[in-house]
Design a protein around this motif. Structure first.
Motif, PDB file in Angstrom:
ATOM      1  N   SER A  28       0.849  -1.193   0.000  1.00  0.00           N
ATOM      2  CA  SER A  28       0.000   0.000   0.000  1.00  0.00           C
ATOM      3  C   SER A  28       0.883   1.240   0.000  1.00  0.00           C
ATOM      4  N   GLU A  29       0.775   2.049  -1.039  1.00  0.00           N
ATOM      5  CA  GLU A  29       1.581   3.258  -1.152  1.00  0.00           C
ATOM      6  C   GLU A  29       1.061   4.407  -0.293  1.00  0.00           C
ATOM      7  N   CYS A  30      -0.176   4.271   0.185  1.00  0.00           N
ATOM      8  CA  CYS A  30      -0.751   5.366   0.974  1.00  0.00           C
ATOM      9  C   CYS A  30      -0.714   5.112   2.479  1.00  0.00           C
ATOM     10  N   LEU A  31      -0.131   4.001   2.903  1.00  0.00           N
ATOM     11  CA  LEU A  31      -0.063   3.679   4.333  1.00  0.00           C
ATOM     12  C   LEU A  31       0.774   4.724   5.066  1.00  0.00           C
ATOM     13  N   LEU A  32       0.270   5.164   6.220  1.00  0.00           N
ATOM     14  CA  LEU A  32       0.979   6.118   7.073  1.00  0.00           C
ATOM     15  C   LEU A  32       1.280   5.462   8.413  1.00  0.00           C
ATOM     16  N   LEU A  33       2.502   5.620   8.875  1.00  0.00           N
ATOM     17  CA  LEU A  33       2.893   5.094  10.183  1.00  0.00           C
ATOM     18  C   LEU A  33       2.506   6.104  11.257  1.00  0.00           C
ATOM     19  N   LEU A  34       1.643   5.683  12.176  1.00  0.00           N
ATOM     20  CA  LEU A  34       1.199   6.578  13.255  1.00  0.00           C
ATOM     21  C   LEU A  34       2.095   6.457  14.480  1.00  0.00           C
ATOM     22  N   SER A  35       2.384   5.227  14.876  1.00  0.00           N
ATOM     23  CA  SER A  35       3.204   5.001  16.070  1.00  0.00           C
ATOM     24  C   SER A  35       3.778   3.594  16.020  1.00  0.00           C
ATOM     25  N   TRP A  36       4.749   3.350  16.860  1.00  0.00           N
ATOM     26  CA  TRP A  36       5.339   2.018  16.919  1.00  0.00           C
ATOM     27  C   TRP A  36       5.962   1.809  18.284  1.00  0.00           C
ATOM     28  N   ASP A  37       6.155   0.536  18.587  1.00  0.00           N
ATOM     29  CA  ASP A  37       6.785   0.151  19.854  1.00  0.00           C
ATOM     30  C   ASP A  37       7.749  -0.987  19.562  1.00  0.00           C
ATOM     31  N   CYS A  38       8.913  -0.926  20.164  1.00  0.00           N
ATOM     32  CA  CYS A  38       9.952  -1.937  19.934  1.00  0.00           C
ATOM     33  C   CYS A  38      10.295  -2.594  21.268  1.00  0.00           C
ATOM     34  N   ALA A  54       6.044  -3.417  16.910  1.00  0.00           N
ATOM     35  CA  ALA A  54       4.586  -3.355  16.743  1.00  0.00           C
ATOM     36  C   ALA A  54       4.203  -1.964  16.254  1.00  0.00           C
ATOM     37  N   CYS A  55       3.526  -1.902  15.126  1.00  0.00           N
ATOM     38  CA  CYS A  55       3.219  -0.630  14.469  1.00  0.00           C
ATOM     39  C   CYS A  55       1.718  -0.401  14.374  1.00  0.00           C
ATOM     40  N   THR A  56       1.323   0.850  14.541  1.00  0.00           N
ATOM     41  CA  THR A  56      -0.043   1.286  14.261  1.00  0.00           C
ATOM     42  C   THR A  56       0.010   2.156  13.010  1.00  0.00           C
ATOM     43  N   THR A  57      -0.822   1.825  12.021  1.00  0.00           N
ATOM     44  CA  THR A  57      -0.801   2.546  10.758  1.00  0.00           C
ATOM     45  C   THR A  57      -2.198   3.033  10.382  1.00  0.00           C
ATOM     46  N   LEU A  58      -2.229   3.952   9.453  1.00  0.00           N
ATOM     47  CA  LEU A  58      -3.479   4.438   8.874  1.00  0.00           C
ATOM     48  C   LEU A  58      -3.405   4.177   7.382  1.00  0.00           C
ATOM     49  N   ASP A  59      -4.369   3.402   6.895  1.00  0.00           N
ATOM     50  CA  ASP A  59      -4.374   3.026   5.480  1.00  0.00           C
ATOM     51  C   ASP A  59      -5.782   3.206   4.934  1.00  0.00           C
ATOM     52  N   ASN A  60      -5.930   4.203   4.006  1.00  0.00           N
ATOM     53  CA  ASN A  60      -7.264   4.527   3.486  1.00  0.00           C
ATOM     54  C   ASN A  60      -8.250   4.828   4.621  1.00  0.00           C
ATOM     55  N   GLN A  61      -7.759   5.612   5.572  1.00  0.00           N
ATOM     56  CA  GLN A  61      -8.555   6.058   6.718  1.00  0.00           C
ATOM     57  C   GLN A  61      -8.931   4.938   7.682  1.00  0.00           C
ATOM     58  N   ILE A  62      -8.296   3.797   7.539  1.00  0.00           N
ATOM     59  CA  ILE A  62      -8.558   2.658   8.438  1.00  0.00           C
ATOM     60  C   ILE A  62      -7.307   2.408   9.268  1.00  0.00           C
ATOM     61  N   GLU A  63      -7.464   2.420  10.591  1.00  0.00           N
ATOM     62  CA  GLU A  63      -6.336   2.166  11.478  1.00  0.00           C
ATOM     63  C   GLU A  63      -6.077   0.665  11.555  1.00  0.00           C
ATOM     64  N   GLN A  64      -4.797   0.275  11.416  1.00  0.00           N
ATOM     65  CA  GLN A  64      -4.441  -1.137  11.411  1.00  0.00           C
ATOM     66  C   GLN A  64      -3.208  -1.384  12.275  1.00  0.00           C
ATOM     67  N   LYS A  65      -3.039  -2.634  12.669  1.00  0.00           N
ATOM     68  CA  LYS A  65      -1.876  -3.056  13.457  1.00  0.00           C
ATOM     69  C   LYS A  65      -1.019  -4.002  12.620  1.00  0.00           C
ATOM     70  N   HIS A  66       0.300  -3.822  12.675  1.00  0.00           N
ATOM     71  CA  HIS A  66       1.238  -4.700  11.990  1.00  0.00           C
ATOM     72  C   HIS A  66       2.436  -4.939  12.906  1.00  0.00           C
ATOM     73  N   THR A  67       3.001  -6.118  12.829  1.00  0.00           N
ATOM     74  CA  THR A  67       4.208  -6.403  13.609  1.00  0.00           C
ATOM     75  C   THR A  67       5.290  -6.989  12.698  1.00  0.00           C
ATOM     76  N   LEU A  68       6.499  -6.650  13.012  1.00  0.00           N
ATOM     77  CA  LEU A  68       7.675  -7.171  12.319  1.00  0.00           C
ATOM     78  C   LEU A  68       8.677  -7.656  13.359  1.00  0.00           C
ATOM     79  N   ILE A  69       9.515  -8.586  12.964  1.00  0.00           N
ATOM     80  CA  ILE A  69      10.622  -9.030  13.808  1.00  0.00           C
ATOM     81  C   ILE A  69      11.908  -8.414  13.272  1.00  0.00           C
TER      82      ILE A  69
END
Length: 388
Positions: A28-38, A54-69
């Motif tokens: 998603s090219e329009c995803l915005l990173l709102l906050s994250w925790d490491c 752990a990241c909180t993002t906004l994508d097409n006005q929908i808030e989502q959670k994503h995690t990476l290692i």
């Protein structure tokens, strides 16, 4: 949105890069990173550390959670050779290559999203979060070990029945020899071992026999290693234990998820199982009263996995690879035992008693390994075991 760099245990995360990485992962090219925790996962080691981002993002006005290692590898001049069993950069190079995307059916590694080299001589590996907490088991029951042994057999067996071995130069091709050399260099000289042994165990029944086995098998180490290196070759993970290998499902059938590929190597058939068995024995995951049962059942499960993958080679080659690679752990265990005896002023503490039993078991396996070599030499069959 204005964002600043975040530091966690000296890990500085660039939010702009993190947002770019997430856009690539989520497509998603329009995803915005709102906050994250490491937050760190497990123990932060001198050679590496692992974090969950752990990241909180906004994508097409929908808030989502994503995690990476995020796994950080730290450079080490003592482990800077590709033939070192623990070459510090190997895992990053493996993830950068196509090796782990081409594993045989029945085993998989986390998806690698990016590998970064940093000016401070660290390498960052960004990985899929597979939430191992949901499938991890510290217990590592006999049933689990049997299933894992079988799947290790099918995994290793693929390379004996047509799957090409990886040819990359950063893979260790004499893993066990390198490990033995490092352990031998680290251990106290045998002369010092004997002084401590005699002072702590001279009144204990049966310990003189263990010492005799130790001396005899120390002289056989190179011959055993030479023979192991002539076994049919497979691509091995080489670090199979309860924190690295997990049972899962793939297309409705049992499979393995494997993390921590820093020990990956081209090894002999059976070595993978021997490493697993020896480590589990030392870490008290195998009841001392059931060692023989575990040894035979795990071997049969691994062998069946090889057979079911289509390999019909001589089982004695597998037996030798398993027994010999497990047995060579006696070099490390004997040194730990002597250190424990020094601390405990004898064999009275539980740790020392356990190590003594483990050492005895491993030395008996070394004797069995040697009997396999000598027995085949006497009969003149099995050319791999004939070399000594």
């Amino acid at each position: 949105m204005e964002m600043s760099l975040e530091t966690v245990d000296e890990v500085i995360i660039d939010p702009a890069y993190l947002q770019t990485l997430l856009r690539r992962v989520v497509l998603s090219e329009c995803l915005l990173l709102l906050s994250w925790d490491c937050s760190p996962l497990g123990k932060i080691k001198g050679e590496s550390s692992v974090y969950r981002v752990a990241c909180t993002t906004l994508d097409n006005q929908i808030e989502q959670k994503h995690t990476l290692i995020l796994k950080l590898l730290k450079s080490d001049s003592l482990r800077d050779q590709v033939d070192h069993y623990h070459y510090w950069k190997r895992e990053a190079l493996i993830y950068e290559s196509a090796i782990l995307r081409q594993l045989p059916f029945g085993i998989r590694a986390p998806i690698c999203h990016a590998v970064e080299e940093h000016p401070d001589d660290t390498v960052w590996i960004w990985l899929e979060d597979i939430a191992i907490e949901d499938i991890q088991s510290d217990e590592w029951s006999f049933e689990q070990m049997c299933k894992i042994s079988y799947l290790l057999g099918t995994y290793n067996g693929a390379y004996l029945t047509g799957t090409p071995l990886p040819a990359e130069s950063f893979l260790c091709r004499n893993w066990l020899r390198s490990w033995v050399e490092v352990c031998t260099a680290y251990a106290k000289p045998i002369e010092k071992h004997q002084v401590i042994w005699d002072s702590c165990l001279n009144d204990c029944n049966g310990t003189s026999l263990i010492w005799e086995l130790y001396l005899r098998n120390r002289n056989r180490v190179n011959s055993l290693l030479d023979t192991i290196e002539k076994l049919p070759r497979v691509f091995a993970h080489q670090d199979v234990h309860w924190e690295n290998i997990f049972l899962a499902q793939q297309d409705g059938t049992a499979s393995l998820i494997a993390i921590d590929w820093q020990f990956a190597s081209i090894s002999g058939v059976g070595e993978e199982l021997g490493r697993m068995f020896g480590y589990a024995l030392m870490k008290n995951k195998i009841p001392m009263s059931k060692i023989e049962m575990y040894k035979e059942e795990l071997f049969q499960c691994y062998l069946q996995g090889l057979r079911d993958r289509g390999w019909l080679g001589d089982y004695k080659l597998v037996r030798f690879g398993f027994i010999a690679s497990a047995s060579l752990r006696f070099i490390l265990v004997m040194d730990k035992l002597v250190g424990s005896l020094t601390e405990d002023k004898g064999i009275n503490k539980e740790k020392s008693r356990h190590l003594l039993l483990v050492a005895q078991t491993l030395l008996e396996l070394a004797e069995e390994s040697w009997e396999l070599v000598m027995g085949n030499t006497a009969r003149g069959d099995d050319q791999v075991l004939h070399e000594r």
